[in-house]
Design a protein around this motif. Structure first.
Motif, PDB file in Angstrom:
ATOM      1  N   LEU A  86      67.426  70.682 -29.183  1.00 45.95           N
ATOM      2  CA  LEU A  86      67.096  70.364 -30.571  1.00 45.95           C
ATOM      3  C   LEU A  86      65.888  71.196 -30.984  1.00 45.95           C
ATOM      4  O   LEU A  86      64.984  71.412 -30.186  1.00 45.95           O
ATOM      5  CB  LEU A  86      66.762  68.872 -30.706  1.00 45.95           C
ATOM      6  N   ILE A  87      65.883  71.658 -32.237  1.00 42.55           N
ATOM      7  CA  ILE A  87      64.735  72.385 -32.777  1.00 42.55           C
ATOM      8  C   ILE A  87      64.232  71.620 -33.989  1.00 42.55           C
ATOM      9  O   ILE A  87      65.019  71.252 -34.865  1.00 42.55           O
ATOM     10  CB  ILE A  87      65.116  73.818 -33.199  1.00 42.55           C
ATOM     11  N   ILE A  88      62.921  71.381 -34.034  1.00 43.33           N
ATOM     12  CA  ILE A  88      62.273  70.757 -35.187  1.00 43.33           C
ATOM     13  C   ILE A  88      61.276  71.775 -35.720  1.00 43.33           C
ATOM     14  O   ILE A  88      60.418  72.246 -34.971  1.00 43.33           O
ATOM     15  CB  ILE A  88      61.549  69.452 -34.800  1.00 43.33           C
ATOM     16  N   THR A  89      61.403  72.139 -36.994  1.00 47.01           N
ATOM     17  CA  THR A  89      60.537  73.172 -37.546  1.00 47.01           C
ATOM     18  C   THR A  89      60.103  72.853 -38.965  1.00 47.01           C
ATOM     19  O   THR A  89      60.819  72.191 -39.703  1.00 47.01           O
ATOM     20  CB  THR A  89      61.229  74.562 -37.508  1.00 47.01           C
ATOM     21  N   ASP A  90      58.929  73.325 -39.302  1.00 47.60           N
ATOM     22  CA  ASP A  90      58.452  73.262 -40.677  1.00 47.60           C
ATOM     23  C   ASP A  90      58.926  74.544 -41.352  1.00 47.60           C
ATOM     24  O   ASP A  90      59.177  75.550 -40.685  1.00 47.60           O
ATOM     25  CB  ASP A  90      56.918  73.179 -40.687  1.00 47.60           C
ATOM     26  N   ILE A  91      59.032  74.530 -42.663  1.00 43.20           N
ATOM     27  CA  ILE A  91      59.436  75.730 -43.374  1.00 43.20           C
ATOM     28  C   ILE A  91      58.271  76.711 -43.489  1.00 43.20           C
ATOM     29  O   ILE A  91      58.411  77.895 -43.240  1.00 43.20           O
ATOM     30  CB  ILE A  91      59.993  75.386 -44.774  1.00 43.20           C
ATOM     31  N   MET A  92      57.093  76.214 -43.830  1.00 42.96           N
ATOM     32  CA  MET A  92      55.930  77.078 -44.023  1.00 42.96           C
ATOM     33  C   MET A  92      55.032  77.003 -42.788  1.00 42.96           C
ATOM     34  O   MET A  92      54.488  75.948 -42.489  1.00 42.96           O
ATOM     35  CB  MET A  92      55.140  76.642 -45.255  1.00 42.96           C
ATOM     36  N   MET A  93      54.907  78.135 -42.078  1.00 48.35           N
ATOM     37  CA  MET A  93      54.081  78.186 -40.874  1.00 48.35           C
ATOM     38  C   MET A  93      53.336  79.510 -40.822  1.00 48.35           C
ATOM     39  O   MET A  93      53.773  80.496 -41.408  1.00 48.35           O
ATOM     40  CB  MET A  93      54.950  78.085 -39.621  1.00 48.35           C
ATOM     41  N   GLY A  95      52.503  82.882 -39.178  1.00 53.80           N
ATOM     42  CA  GLY A  95      53.221  83.783 -38.276  1.00 53.80           C
ATOM     43  C   GLY A  95      54.732  83.677 -38.341  1.00 53.80           C
ATOM     44  O   GLY A  95      55.417  84.117 -37.434  1.00 53.80           O
ATOM     45  N   GLY A  96      55.277  83.103 -39.361  1.00 51.15           N
ATOM     46  CA  GLY A  96      56.728  82.986 -39.490  1.00 51.15           C
ATOM     47  C   GLY A  96      57.075  81.847 -40.416  1.00 51.15           C
ATOM     48  O   GLY A  96      56.203  81.230 -41.018  1.00 51.15           O
ATOM     49  N   ASP A  97      58.346  81.587 -40.534  1.00 54.47           N
ATOM     50  CA  ASP A  97      58.734  80.447 -41.348  1.00 54.47           C
ATOM     51  C   ASP A  97      59.951  79.771 -40.750  1.00 54.47           C
ATOM     52  O   ASP A  97      60.620  80.312 -39.878  1.00 54.47           O
ATOM     53  CB  ASP A  97      58.974  80.853 -42.819  1.00 54.47           C
ATOM     54  N   GLY A  98      60.201  78.569 -41.230  1.00 56.31           N
ATOM     55  CA  GLY A  98      61.295  77.775 -40.687  1.00 56.31           C
ATOM     56  C   GLY A  98      62.665  78.347 -40.980  1.00 56.31           C
ATOM     57  O   GLY A  98      63.594  78.169 -40.203  1.00 56.31           O
ATOM     58  N   ILE A  99      62.808  79.043 -42.098  1.00 63.16           N
ATOM     59  CA  ILE A  99      64.092  79.678 -42.413  1.00 63.16           C
ATOM     60  C   ILE A  99      64.391  80.732 -41.354  1.00 63.16           C
ATOM     61  O   ILE A  99      65.514  80.832 -40.855  1.00 63.16           O
ATOM     62  CB  ILE A  99      64.079  80.310 -43.830  1.00 63.16           C
ATOM     63  N   GLU A 100      63.378  81.501 -40.986  1.00 67.61           N
ATOM     64  CA  GLU A 100      63.512  82.509 -39.933  1.00 67.61           C
ATOM     65  C   GLU A 100      63.920  81.841 -38.611  1.00 67.61           C
ATOM     66  O   GLU A 100      64.785  82.335 -37.892  1.00 67.61           O
ATOM     67  CB  GLU A 100      62.166  83.214 -39.789  1.00 67.61           C
ATOM     68  N   SER A 156      75.278  65.211 -30.882  1.00 67.55           N
ATOM     69  CA  SER A 156      75.115  66.279 -29.911  1.00 67.55           C
ATOM     70  C   SER A 156      75.781  65.877 -28.596  1.00 67.55           C
ATOM     71  O   SER A 156      75.796  64.711 -28.270  1.00 67.55           O
ATOM     72  CB  SER A 156      73.621  66.394 -29.724  1.00 67.55           C
ATOM     73  N   PRO A 157      76.284  66.807 -27.807  1.00 69.09           N
ATOM     74  CA  PRO A 157      77.002  66.439 -26.571  1.00 69.09           C
ATOM     75  C   PRO A 157      76.212  65.693 -25.527  1.00 69.09           C
ATOM     76  O   PRO A 157      75.771  65.650 -25.316  1.00 69.09           O
ATOM     77  CB  PRO A 157      77.489  67.735 -26.005  1.00 69.09           C
ATOM     78  N   ALA A 158      75.409  65.423 -25.002  1.00 73.89           N
ATOM     79  CA  ALA A 158      74.777  64.757 -23.886  1.00 73.89           C
ATOM     80  C   ALA A 158      73.351  64.322 -24.182  1.00 73.89           C
ATOM     81  O   ALA A 158      72.678  63.961 -23.283  1.00 73.89           O
ATOM     82  CB  ALA A 158      74.795  65.670 -22.665  1.00 73.89           C
ATOM     83  N   GLY A 159      72.931  64.355 -25.434  1.00 77.20           N
ATOM     84  CA  GLY A 159      71.552  63.966 -25.734  1.00 77.20           C
ATOM     85  C   GLY A 159      70.579  65.081 -25.385  1.00 77.20           C
ATOM     86  O   GLY A 159      70.937  66.021 -24.714  1.00 77.20           O
ATOM     87  N   ALA A 160      69.368  64.936 -25.840  1.00 83.31           N
ATOM     88  CA  ALA A 160      68.400  66.018 -25.654  1.00 83.31           C
ATOM     89  C   ALA A 160      67.589  65.872 -24.390  1.00 83.31           C
ATOM     90  O   ALA A 160      67.223  64.783 -23.995  1.00 83.31           O
ATOM     91  CB  ALA A 160      67.440  66.061 -26.836  1.00 83.31           C
ATOM     92  N   THR A 161      67.352  66.976 -23.751  1.00 87.17           N
ATOM     93  CA  THR A 161      66.401  67.023 -22.648  1.00 87.17           C
ATOM     94  C   THR A 161      65.296  68.006 -22.970  1.00 87.17           C
ATOM     95  O   THR A 161      64.247  67.978 -22.375  1.00 87.17           O
ATOM     96  CB  THR A 161      67.082  67.447 -21.333  1.00 87.17           C
ATOM     97  N   SER A 162      65.536  68.884 -23.925  1.00 86.84           N
ATOM     98  CA  SER A 162      64.566  69.906 -24.300  1.00 86.84           C
ATOM     99  C   SER A 162      64.511  70.010 -25.818  1.00 86.84           C
ATOM    100  O   SER A 162      65.526  70.232 -26.447  1.00 86.84           O
ATOM    101  CB  SER A 162      64.977  71.244 -23.681  1.00 86.84           C
ATOM    102  N   VAL A 163      63.324  69.850 -26.376  1.00 90.46           N
ATOM    103  CA  VAL A 163      63.143  69.917 -27.819  1.00 90.46           C
ATOM    104  C   VAL A 163      62.108  70.988 -28.124  1.00 90.46           C
ATOM    105  O   VAL A 163      61.030  70.987 -27.566  1.00 90.46           O
ATOM    106  CB  VAL A 163      62.679  68.557 -28.395  1.00 90.46           C
ATOM    107  N   LEU A 164      62.448  71.933 -29.002  1.00 87.48           N
ATOM    108  CA  LEU A 164      61.533  72.984 -29.437  1.00 87.48           C
ATOM    109  C   LEU A 164      60.934  72.551 -30.761  1.00 87.48           C
ATOM    110  O   LEU A 164      61.643  72.369 -31.733  1.00 87.48           O
ATOM    111  CB  LEU A 164      62.268  74.321 -29.601  1.00 87.48           C
ATOM    112  N   ILE A 165      59.602  72.344 -30.775  1.00 85.31           N
ATOM    113  CA  ILE A 165      58.913  71.932 -32.008  1.00 85.31           C
ATOM    114  C   ILE A 165      57.984  73.051 -32.410  1.00 85.31           C
ATOM    115  O   ILE A 165      57.243  73.559 -31.641  1.00 85.31           O
ATOM    116  CB  ILE A 165      58.127  70.619 -31.803  1.00 85.31           C
TER     117      ILE A 165
END
Length: 165
Positions: A86-93, A95-100, A156-165
Protein backbone atom coordinates in the motif's frame (compact mmCIF):
# COMPACT_ATOMS: atom_id res chain seq x y z
CA UNK A 1 25.93 6.21 15.95
CA UNK A 2 29.49 5.57 16.96
CA UNK A 3 31.32 6.90 20.00
CA UNK A 4 32.42 10.06 18.16
CA UNK A 5 28.87 10.75 16.99
CA UNK A 6 27.51 10.37 20.52
CA UNK A 7 30.16 12.74 21.86
CA UNK A 8 29.31 15.35 19.19
CA UNK A 9 25.59 14.97 19.98
CA UNK A 10 26.16 15.46 23.71
CA UNK A 11 28.40 18.48 23.07
CA UNK A 12 25.67 20.09 20.96
CA UNK A 13 23.09 19.36 23.68
CA UNK A 14 25.39 20.95 26.27
CA UNK A 15 25.23 24.21 24.32
CA UNK A 16 21.73 24.50 25.82
CA UNK A 17 23.37 25.02 29.21
CA UNK A 18 24.68 28.40 28.03
CA UNK A 19 22.48 29.41 25.10
CA UNK A 20 18.76 29.59 24.41
CA UNK A 21 16.89 26.76 22.70
CA UNK A 22 15.96 29.17 19.88
CA UNK A 23 19.62 30.03 19.18
CA UNK A 24 20.83 26.44 19.34
CA UNK A 25 17.90 25.17 17.28
CA UNK A 26 18.45 27.80 14.60
CA UNK A 27 22.18 26.97 14.51
CA UNK A 28 21.46 23.26 14.11
CA UNK A 29 19.02 23.98 11.27
CA UNK A 30 21.55 26.21 9.53
CA UNK A 31 24.30 23.62 10.01
CA UNK A 32 22.12 20.99 8.35
CA UNK A 33 21.31 23.37 5.48
CA UNK A 34 25.04 23.97 5.00
CA UNK A 35 25.76 20.25 5.12
CA UNK A 36 27.82 20.25 8.33
CA UNK A 37 26.67 18.58 11.52
CA UNK A 38 29.65 18.78 13.86
CA UNK A 39 29.76 20.49 17.24
CA UNK A 40 32.33 23.04 16.07
CA UNK A 41 30.09 24.16 13.23
CA UNK A 42 26.98 24.40 15.41
CA UNK A 43 28.88 26.34 18.10
CA UNK A 44 30.26 28.75 15.49
CA UNK A 45 26.76 29.31 14.09
CA UNK A 46 25.35 29.96 17.59
CA UNK A 47 28.01 32.62 18.19
CA UNK A 48 27.34 34.20 14.80
CA UNK A 49 23.63 34.32 15.52
CA UNK A 50 24.12 35.95 18.92
CA UNK A 51 26.72 38.41 17.66
CA UNK A 52 24.67 39.12 14.52
CA UNK A 53 27.57 38.52 12.17
CA UNK A 54 27.78 36.33 9.07
CA UNK A 55 29.18 32.85 9.59
CA UNK A 56 32.62 32.10 8.23
CA UNK A 57 32.32 28.40 7.61
CA UNK A 58 34.83 27.71 4.90
CA UNK A 59 34.47 23.97 4.63
CA UNK A 60 37.71 23.71 2.70
CA UNK A 61 39.56 25.04 5.77
CA UNK A 62 37.84 22.49 8.03
CA UNK A 63 37.98 19.15 6.22
CA UNK A 64 37.48 17.29 9.51
CA UNK A 65 33.92 18.62 9.94
CA UNK A 66 31.46 15.83 9.28
CA UNK A 67 29.17 16.60 6.35
CA UNK A 68 25.52 15.78 6.19
CA UNK A 69 24.05 14.40 3.01
CA UNK A 70 20.28 14.32 3.07
CA UNK A 71 18.44 13.13 0.01
CA UNK A 72 14.88 12.24 -0.77
CA UNK A 73 14.06 8.87 -2.23
CA UNK A 74 11.78 8.85 -5.21
CA UNK A 75 8.85 6.48 -5.06
CA UNK A 76 9.84 4.78 -8.32
CA UNK A 77 13.37 4.10 -7.03
CA UNK A 78 11.98 2.66 -3.81
CA UNK A 79 9.44 0.49 -5.63
CA UNK A 80 12.11 -0.97 -7.91
CA UNK A 81 13.83 -2.34 -4.81
CA UNK A 82 10.80 -3.34 -2.74
CA UNK A 83 7.16 -3.45 -3.73
CA UNK A 84 4.93 -2.23 -0.90
CA UNK A 85 1.40 -3.52 -0.35
CA UNK A 86 0.00 0.00 0.00
CA UNK A 87 1.19 3.55 -0.72
CA UNK A 88 -0.08 6.58 1.21
CA UNK A 89 0.97 9.93 -0.23
CA UNK A 90 0.22 13.61 0.00
CA UNK A 91 -0.21 15.52 -3.24
CA UNK A 92 1.99 18.48 -2.29
CA UNK A 93 5.45 17.50 -0.99
CA UNK A 94 8.99 18.85 -1.02
CA UNK A 95 11.03 17.21 -3.74
CA UNK A 96 8.10 15.77 -5.67
CA UNK A 97 4.39 15.39 -5.62
CA UNK A 98 1.78 12.75 -5.02
CA UNK A 99 0.66 12.68 -8.65
CA UNK A 100 4.24 11.75 -9.59
CA UNK A 101 4.18 9.04 -6.91
CA UNK A 102 0.83 7.76 -8.18
CA UNK A 103 2.10 7.57 -11.78
CA UNK A 104 5.31 5.85 -10.64
CA UNK A 105 3.21 3.28 -8.79
CA UNK A 106 1.18 2.65 -11.94
CA UNK A 107 4.36 2.21 -14.02
CA UNK A 108 6.43 0.15 -11.58
CA UNK A 109 3.88 -1.81 -9.56
CA UNK A 110 0.43 -1.51 -11.13
CA UNK A 111 -1.25 -3.72 -8.52
CA UNK A 112 -0.23 -1.55 -5.53
CA UNK A 113 -3.15 0.54 -4.25
CA UNK A 114 -2.46 4.22 -3.56
CA UNK A 115 -4.25 6.45 -1.05
CA UNK A 116 -3.78 10.16 -1.76
CA UNK A 117 -4.51 13.15 0.45
CA UNK A 118 -4.76 16.83 -0.35
CA UNK A 119 -6.46 20.04 0.69
CA UNK A 120 -7.46 20.61 -2.94
CA UNK A 121 -10.49 18.72 -4.26
CA UNK A 122 -9.38 19.14 -7.89
CA UNK A 123 -6.15 17.27 -7.17
CA UNK A 124 -8.12 14.50 -5.47
CA UNK A 125 -10.44 14.16 -8.47
CA UNK A 126 -7.45 14.00 -10.81
CA UNK A 127 -5.86 11.37 -8.58
CA UNK A 128 -8.99 9.23 -8.68
CA UNK A 129 -9.01 9.46 -12.50
CA UNK A 130 -5.36 8.36 -12.51
CA UNK A 131 -6.17 5.28 -10.45
CA UNK A 132 -5.91 6.21 -6.76
CA UNK A 133 -7.71 3.63 -4.63
CA UNK A 134 -8.87 6.31 -2.17
CA UNK A 135 -8.63 10.07 -1.78
CA UNK A 136 -8.86 12.02 1.48
CA UNK A 137 -9.64 15.74 1.68
CA UNK A 138 -7.52 17.49 4.33
CA UNK A 139 -7.98 18.14 7.13
CA UNK A 140 -9.26 14.73 8.14
CA UNK A 141 -9.23 12.66 11.31
CA UNK A 142 -6.99 9.68 11.86
CA UNK A 143 -10.09 7.48 11.91
CA UNK A 144 -10.84 8.49 8.31
CA UNK A 145 -7.37 7.41 7.22
CA UNK A 146 -7.68 4.14 9.12
CA UNK A 147 -11.07 3.46 7.52
CA UNK A 148 -9.63 4.15 4.05
CA UNK A 149 -6.64 1.87 4.68
CA UNK A 150 -8.90 -0.94 5.92
CA UNK A 151 -11.24 -0.55 2.93
CA UNK A 152 -8.40 -0.52 0.41
CA UNK A 153 -6.66 -3.50 2.00
CA UNK A 154 -9.91 -5.46 2.17
CA UNK A 155 -9.86 -5.44 -1.63
CA UNK A 156 -6.18 -6.35 -1.70
CA UNK A 157 -5.05 -10.02 -1.92
CA UNK A 158 -3.51 -10.98 1.50
CA UNK A 159 -3.53 -7.73 3.46
CA UNK A 160 -0.62 -5.40 3.91
CA UNK A 161 2.76 -6.20 5.33
CA UNK A 162 4.57 -3.22 3.83
CA UNK A 163 3.23 0.32 3.59
CA UNK A 164 5.07 3.17 1.83
CA UNK A 165 4.16 6.53 3.39
Amino acid sequence: MGKKGKREYVQVLRLLESFSLDDVGAAISEALERGVIGFDAVKHLVFCRIERRPPRLNLMAYPYLPRAEVATTSASTYMREETPDLIITDIMMDGGDGIETLLAARNVAARVPVIVMSGNELFLEQSKRLGAAAALLKPFRGAALLKSVEAVLAGSPAGATSVLI
